[in-house]
Design an enzyme around this catalytic site. Structure first.
Site, mmCIF file in Angstrom:
data_model
loop_
_atom_site.group_PDB
_atom_site.id
_atom_site.type_symbol
_atom_site.label_atom_id
_atom_site.label_comp_id
_atom_site.label_asym_id
_atom_site.label_seq_id
_atom_site.Cartn_x
_atom_site.Cartn_y
_atom_site.Cartn_z
ATOM 1 N N TYR A 169 -6.222 -24.829 8.794
ATOM 2 C CA TYR A 169 -7.438 -24.204 8.474
ATOM 3 C C TYR A 169 -8.173 -25.457 8.060
ATOM 4 O O TYR A 169 -9.520 -25.267 8.430
ATOM 5 C CB TYR A 169 -7.160 -23.339 7.345
ATOM 6 C CG TYR A 169 -8.315 -22.775 6.740
ATOM 7 C CD1 TYR A 169 -9.158 -21.728 7.406
ATOM 8 C CD2 TYR A 169 -8.971 -23.035 5.425
ATOM 9 C CE1 TYR A 169 -10.201 -21.143 6.899
ATOM 10 C CE2 TYR A 169 -10.063 -22.457 5.164
ATOM 11 C CZ TYR A 169 -10.733 -21.649 5.636
ATOM 12 O OH TYR A 169 -12.099 -21.175 5.063
ATOM 13 N N LYS A 173 -12.075 -26.187 9.784
ATOM 14 C CA LYS A 173 -13.275 -26.161 9.211
ATOM 15 C C LYS A 173 -13.973 -27.482 9.124
ATOM 16 O O LYS A 173 -15.266 -27.697 9.004
ATOM 17 C CB LYS A 173 -13.171 -25.816 7.456
ATOM 18 C CG LYS A 173 -12.967 -24.329 7.668
ATOM 19 C CD LYS A 173 -14.046 -23.372 8.035
ATOM 20 C CE LYS A 173 -14.008 -21.892 7.926
ATOM 21 N NZ LYS A 173 -15.236 -21.099 8.667
#
Length: 271
Positions: A169, A173
């Site tokens: 994750y 990002k």
């Protein structure tokens, strides 16, 4: 000065991905209050229609006489074929889009490297990175042709600082942050603006998805502190969009007052 400066939001056409819930839904409603027209995209048709109804009601209640039209399109940004066919689904009178809000995204699991499921990695990158890039690539060509436009990407504190259990994750990002930075530099000789919103803890269904539907586990993420809400982030997005044309908020890093990093938060209070 109100963020709803009529000369800046009134009649603007805003395309929002991931608009069926959370930050996307709150952003749609806030833009509607400012008299903007909306193109709302999401995978889930029924919740998307409910958001559209709420946006129309918000516009009506605001008393603004112009704008406020809403179009919904069921679309999965992780499917490149669907993104490529987007223009064919947008009514001709909505195609002069002024603002793109790349909000669609998700997190799956908190497994550590070596145990992260391939399916979770694929899902996060397909939406958070590839979907965001695909939609931006489609619209940036039109922005350049018309010499106008604003790309607003919803990133994350995770793109600034990694944490254990968030490898894939955080990587996704970080990619959003890098992509936003590159795009900002590429359009520096144009009036096109590029903004990345980087929230810390926001209490939405995001954590429920991350914990695979375990709401009690999701709720514990926010124990002892007051997290941000979807409406808080919507205000930052709309604020960035409502700045004067010569002002670009390149990065907006926003945290709840008791959070200082992904892993440092004061939990001595209560929600």
């Amino acid at each position: 000065m109100s963020i709803f400066n009529a000369s800046r939001l009134l009649g603007k056409t805003v395309l929002i991905t991931g608009a069926s819930a959370g930050i996307g839904a709150a952003t749609a409603i806030l833009f509607a209050k400012g008299g903007s027209n909306l193109i709302l995209l999401a995978r889930r048709a029924d919740p998307l229609e409910k958001v559209a109804e709420a946006a129309r009601a918000a516009h009506k209640a605001s008393g603004v006489q112009q704008g406020g039209a809403v179009v919904t399109i069921q679309l999965d940004v992780s499917d490149r074929a669907q993104v490529a066919a987007l223009w064919s689904k947008v009514p001709s009178n909505f195609r002069n889009i002024d603002i793109l809000v790349n909000n669609a995204g998700s997190a799956h699991g908190l497994d550590q490297v070596g145990d992260v499921l391939d399916s979770d990695i694929d899902a996060m990158f397909a939406t958070n990175v590839f979907g965001l890039i695909s939609v931006t690539q489609l619209l940036i060509k039109d922005f350049k042709a018309r010499n106008t436009g604003h790309v607003i990407n919803v990133g994350s504190i995770a793109g600034r600082e990694s944490y254990a259990g968030g490898s894939a994750y955080c990587a996704s990002k970080a990619a959003v942050r890098a992509f936003s930075g590159s795009l900002l530099r590429e359009v520096v000789n144009t009036p096109i603006r590029v903004t990345e919103i980087q929230p810390g803890m926001v209490e939405t269904e995001f954590s429920i998805v991350r914990f695979r539907g375990d709401k009690s586990a999701a709720d514990k993420v926010y124990d002892g502190l007051l997290p941000l809400t979807a409406e808080d982030i919507a205000e930052e997005i709309v604020w960035a969009a409502a700045r004067p044309p010569h002002v670009n908020l390149a990065e907006v890093y926003v945290l709840p007052v008791n959070q200082a990093s992904p892993t440092l938060a004061f939990r001595g209070g209560s929600k």
